[in-house]
Design an enzyme around this catalytic site. Structure first.
Site, PDB file in Angstrom:
ATOM      1  CG  PHE A 128      -2.213  -0.770   0.958  1.00 33.27           C
ATOM      2  CD1 PHE A 128      -3.273  -0.214   0.266  1.00 33.27           C
ATOM      3  CD2 PHE A 128      -2.325  -2.072   1.401  1.00 33.27           C
ATOM      4  CE1 PHE A 128      -4.436  -0.937   0.018  1.00 33.27           C
ATOM      5  CE2 PHE A 128      -3.487  -2.802   1.168  1.00 33.27           C
ATOM      6  CZ  PHE A 128      -4.542  -2.234   0.473  1.00 33.27           C
ATOM      7  CG  HIS A 155      12.247  -6.323   3.831  1.00 29.09           C
ATOM      8  ND1 HIS A 155      12.495  -6.420   2.480  1.00 29.09           N
ATOM      9  CD2 HIS A 155      10.992  -5.802   3.947  1.00 29.09           C
ATOM     10  CE1 HIS A 155      11.444  -5.979   1.804  1.00 29.09           C
ATOM     11  NE2 HIS A 155      10.517  -5.595   2.663  1.00 29.09           N
ATOM     12  CE  LYS A 159       9.937  -9.774   3.370  1.00 30.62           C
ATOM     13  NZ  LYS A 159       8.518  -9.971   3.619  1.00 30.62           N
TER      14      LYS A 159
HETATM   15  P1  NAD Z   1       0.410  -9.066  13.150  1.00 25.86           P
HETATM   16  O1  NAD Z   1       0.696 -10.499  13.478  1.00 25.86           O
HETATM   17  O2  NAD Z   1       1.029  -7.999  13.975  1.00 25.86           O
HETATM   18  O3  NAD Z   1      -1.186  -8.826  13.165  1.00 25.86           O
HETATM   19  C1  NAD Z   1      -2.136  -9.730  12.678  1.00 25.86           C
HETATM   20  C2  NAD Z   1      -3.351  -9.662  13.622  1.00 25.86           C
HETATM   21  O4  NAD Z   1      -4.416 -10.408  13.042  1.00 25.86           O
HETATM   22  C3  NAD Z   1      -3.087 -10.251  15.010  1.00 25.86           C
HETATM   23  O5  NAD Z   1      -3.466  -9.322  16.016  1.00 25.86           O
HETATM   24  C4  NAD Z   1      -3.985 -11.483  15.052  1.00 25.86           C
HETATM   25  O6  NAD Z   1      -4.486 -11.777  16.353  1.00 25.86           O
HETATM   26  C5  NAD Z   1      -5.112 -11.057  14.110  1.00 25.86           C
HETATM   27  N1  NAD Z   1      -5.929 -12.144  13.578  1.00 25.86           N
HETATM   28  C6  NAD Z   1      -5.602 -13.438  13.379  1.00 25.86           C
HETATM   29  N2  NAD Z   1      -6.644 -14.109  12.833  1.00 25.86           N
HETATM   30  C7  NAD Z   1      -7.649 -13.205  12.667  1.00 25.86           C
HETATM   31  C8  NAD Z   1      -8.969 -13.268  12.134  1.00 25.86           C
HETATM   32  N3  NAD Z   1      -9.470 -14.394  11.638  1.00 25.86           N
HETATM   33  N4  NAD Z   1      -9.714 -12.129  12.107  1.00 25.86           N
HETATM   34  C9  NAD Z   1      -9.218 -10.968  12.585  1.00 25.86           C
HETATM   35  N5  NAD Z   1      -7.977 -10.858  13.120  1.00 25.86           N
HETATM   36  C10 NAD Z   1      -7.188 -11.957  13.141  1.00 25.86           C
HETATM   37  O7  NAD Z   1       0.825  -8.904  11.616  1.00 25.86           O
HETATM   38  P2  NAD Z   1       1.134  -7.544  10.807  1.00 25.86           P
HETATM   39  O8  NAD Z   1       2.574  -7.229  10.871  1.00 25.86           O
HETATM   40  O9  NAD Z   1       0.137  -6.511  11.227  1.00 25.86           O
HETATM   41  O10 NAD Z   1       0.824  -8.004   9.310  1.00 25.86           O
HETATM   42  C11 NAD Z   1      -0.466  -8.471   8.936  1.00 25.86           C
HETATM   43  C12 NAD Z   1      -0.450  -8.790   7.448  1.00 25.86           C
HETATM   44  O11 NAD Z   1      -0.254  -7.597   6.687  1.00 25.86           O
HETATM   45  C13 NAD Z   1       0.691  -9.731   6.998  1.00 25.86           C
HETATM   46  O12 NAD Z   1       0.181 -10.627   6.012  1.00 25.86           O
HETATM   47  C14 NAD Z   1       1.715  -8.786   6.385  1.00 25.86           C
HETATM   48  O13 NAD Z   1       2.556  -9.418   5.432  1.00 25.86           O
HETATM   49  C15 NAD Z   1       0.776  -7.797   5.723  1.00 25.86           C
HETATM   50  N6  NAD Z   1       1.355  -6.495   5.371  1.00 25.86           N
HETATM   51  C16 NAD Z   1       0.901  -5.949   4.221  1.00 25.86           C
HETATM   52  C17 NAD Z   1       1.332  -4.683   3.845  1.00 25.86           C
HETATM   53  C18 NAD Z   1       0.783  -4.083   2.562  1.00 25.86           C
HETATM   54  O14 NAD Z   1       1.160  -2.953   2.208  1.00 25.86           O
HETATM   55  N7  NAD Z   1      -0.127  -4.772   1.873  1.00 25.86           N
HETATM   56  C19 NAD Z   1       2.230  -3.974   4.638  1.00 25.86           C
HETATM   57  C20 NAD Z   1       2.672  -4.567   5.825  1.00 25.86           C
HETATM   58  C21 NAD Z   1       2.217  -5.827   6.197  1.00 25.86           C
END
Ligand code: NAD
Length: 267
Positions: A128, A155, A159
């Site tokens: 994003f 990174h 990671k």
């Molecule tokens: P994180 O582990 O800190 O957070 C994930 C959260 O989701 C946790 O609090 C967990 O309890 C919760 N969760 C688990 N199952 C769930 C469900 N069924 N419903 C709702 N919540 C649930 O991880 P993060 O660092 O925040 O990353 C989350 C995702 O975002 C990863 O896949 C990461 O690769 C991705 N990400 C994407 C971008 C982007 O720009 N698209 C940027 C950064 C991270």
């Protein structure tokens, strides 16, 4: 509660990205954070995760979420989370903005079936950060003008996968833009892997993992007597928020499934 604000639920609100999205939504004048979902933390107040004063408690998808009448759900959870949350959203007419990575081709097919534009739309983006989207777009423009290209992604030291999804996507975009690359001259490897991993189109990708870094990428192009380097740096998770807010504002106007931010940026 004002009627013209976009009513947003954040899925994964206790996580690193989810809590950052909650803060960004609360700071956006045209949005209202109406619910927060994170089943492993069900019943815990959002205040415990550094977002104070909302009165919201972490819950799960279901009837109580429906009562909050969200219009857009933002999902930063995990692959299983996306699979169940997106189904609930599609069936309940809630548009989805999905940032969770690691989705398979089958998942994308399922999402395109679920979000057919009838009841709800979805937007999925692996990155994003608007600067990263621009980096990939500019790399595709540059590709036909050079004979050599390599990607270096850098990174933080937590990671667990390599190379990054963004580096793979960059290589794919470059490979689609040009197939005319000079052959690799390397004949003798003093160290295995010294030339990096082979990405789409045979483009070398080098992954650096270093404490103190966040998410960075350089795309290098070379031709006779000159080179071009396109570099993007994400210094913290706020770098993703302008793109997430743009997607929240736009998803309801884009029927079906949209992949990536490119079309929202006019590319
Ligand atoms: P994180 O582990 O800190 O957070 C994930 C959260 O989701 C946790 O609090 C967990 O309890 C919760 N969760 C688990 N199952 C769930 C469900 N069924 N419903 C709702 N919540 C649930 O991880 P993060 O660092 O925040 O990353 C989350 C995702 O975002 C990863 O896949 C990461 O690769 C991705 N990400 C994407 C971008 C982007 O720009 N698209 C940027 C950064 C991270």
């Amino acid at each position: 509660m004002s009627d013209d604000k976009i009513r947003v639920v954040v899925m994964g609100a206790a996580g690193r990205m989810g809590s950052t999205v909650c803060r960004a939504v609360l700071d956006a004048p045209d949005m209202e954070l109406v619910a927060v979902v994170d089943p492993p933390h069900e019943g815990e107040p959002l205040d415990d995760f550094g977002i104070t004063g909302t009165g919201l408690t972490l819950g799960q998808v279901g009837p109580s979420l429906k009562k909050a009448e969200p219009q857009v759900a933002v999902d930063f959870t995990n692959v299983d989370g996306v699979r169940s949350n997106s189904r609930w959203c599609a069936l309940n007419g809630v548009h989805c903005v999905i940032g969770t990575t690691g989705l398979t081709a089958g998942d994308m097919q399922d999402l395109s079936g679920l979000f057919d534009g009838e009841r709800a739309n979805a937007l999925v983006a692996p990155n994003f950060a608007i600067g990263a989207v621009l980096m990939m777009h500019l790399a595709a423009i540059a590709a036909p003008w050079f004979e050599s290209t390599e990607i270096i992604e850098l990174h933080h030291d937590k990671k667990i996968d390599a190379p990054s999804g963004t580096a793979m996507l960059t290589a794919q975009r470059i490979a689609e833009a040009s197939t005319e690359w000079a052959p690799d001259p390397t004949e003798k490897y003093v160290l295995d892997g010294a030339r990096g991993g082979e990405g789409p189109g045979g483009i070398p990708i080098h992954s650096v993992r270093l404490r103190g870094l966040v998410a960075h990428e350089e795309v290098l192009f070379g031709t006779t007597g000159q080179s071009l380097t396109i570099r993007h740096d994400s210094y913290d998770r706020t770098s993703f928020m302008p793109g997430v807010l743009l997607a929240i504002r736009e998803v309801m106007n884009r029927p079906g499934l949209t992949v990536g931010l490119d079309s929202l940026l006019g590319f």
